[in-house]
Design a protein around this motif. Structure first.
Motif, PDB file in Angstrom:
ATOM      1  N   THR A  20       0.735  -1.203  -0.076  1.00 17.14           N
ATOM      2  CA  THR A  20      -0.073  -0.035  -0.094  1.00 17.14           C
ATOM      3  C   THR A  20       0.937   1.111   0.152  1.00 17.14           C
ATOM      4  O   THR A  20       2.071   1.142   0.052  1.00 17.14           O
ATOM      5  N   ALA A  21       0.351   2.437  -0.243  1.00 17.16           N
ATOM      6  CA  ALA A  21       1.062   3.650  -0.114  1.00 17.16           C
ATOM      7  C   ALA A  21       1.925   3.874   1.302  1.00 17.16           C
ATOM      8  O   ALA A  21       3.021   4.089   1.018  1.00 17.16           O
ATOM      9  N   GLU A  22       1.016   3.350   2.200  1.00 15.41           N
ATOM     10  CA  GLU A  22       1.691   3.661   3.507  1.00 15.41           C
ATOM     11  C   GLU A  22       2.994   2.609   3.836  1.00 15.41           C
ATOM     12  O   GLU A  22       3.945   2.978   4.295  1.00 15.41           O
ATOM     13  N   GLN A  23       2.758   1.443   3.269  1.00 18.22           N
ATOM     14  CA  GLN A  23       3.450   0.263   3.399  1.00 18.22           C
ATOM     15  C   GLN A  23       4.914   0.709   2.520  1.00 18.22           C
ATOM     16  O   GLN A  23       6.161   0.621   2.774  1.00 18.22           O
ATOM     17  N   SER A  80      11.851   4.144   3.663  1.00 18.87           N
ATOM     18  CA  SER A  80      12.493   4.725   4.906  1.00 18.87           C
ATOM     19  C   SER A  80      13.305   3.550   5.382  1.00 18.87           C
ATOM     20  O   SER A  80      14.546   3.804   5.744  1.00 18.87           O
ATOM     21  N   VAL A  98       6.133   3.763   1.710  1.00 13.68           N
ATOM     22  CA  VAL A  98       6.753   4.689   2.442  1.00 13.68           C
ATOM     23  C   VAL A  98       7.495   4.148   3.557  1.00 13.68           C
ATOM     24  O   VAL A  98       8.832   4.635   3.754  1.00 13.68           O
ATOM     25  N   ALA A  99       7.078   3.230   4.291  1.00 10.05           N
ATOM     26  CA  ALA A  99       7.641   2.604   5.549  1.00 10.05           C
ATOM     27  C   ALA A  99       9.237   1.701   4.724  1.00 10.05           C
ATOM     28  O   ALA A  99      10.187   1.901   5.148  1.00 10.05           O
TER      29      ALA A  99
END
Length: 99
Positions: free
Chosen positions: A18-21, A27, A23-24
């Motif tokens: 997902t978009a959130e994953q 990072s 980003v993680a």
């Protein structure tokens, strides 16, 4: 793709974060690369290239910088392996002159 070997079934799947994953993951990759740079600096300065010796020098710093335990260990191993490959591919005279 399904491969059958006796009682085992192997399945290949493409996992899309997902978009959130994403980003993680980005990072984490950035932190691992920064940690590898730090480990390489220490290895070069201290002339400590084997994994366990390098681990003693940088593990705590990598953990303090936010890497998880497994990521820190794998990053140290990658740096150690890179120096092993470098040493195998250059002449002994060149290696010694880098000291």
């Amino acid at each position: 793709m399904i491969v059958s070997r006796g009682c085992e079934d192997c399945r290949a799947a493409k996992l899309l974060p997902t978009a959130e994953q994403a980003v993680a993951l980005r990072s984490t990759l950035h932190n691992c690369n920064a940690g590898a740079g730090r480990a390489a600096e220490v290895a070069s300065a201290k002339r400590e290239f084997p994994k366990f010796g390098l681990q003693k020098l940088v593990y705590t710093d990598l953990r303090a910088a936010g890497l998880g335990a497994q990521a820190a260990i794998r990053t140290i191993k990658k740096v150690s392996d890179a120096y092993t490959t470098l040493r195998a591919n250059i002449s002994p005279e060149t290696w010694e002159s880098r000291a």
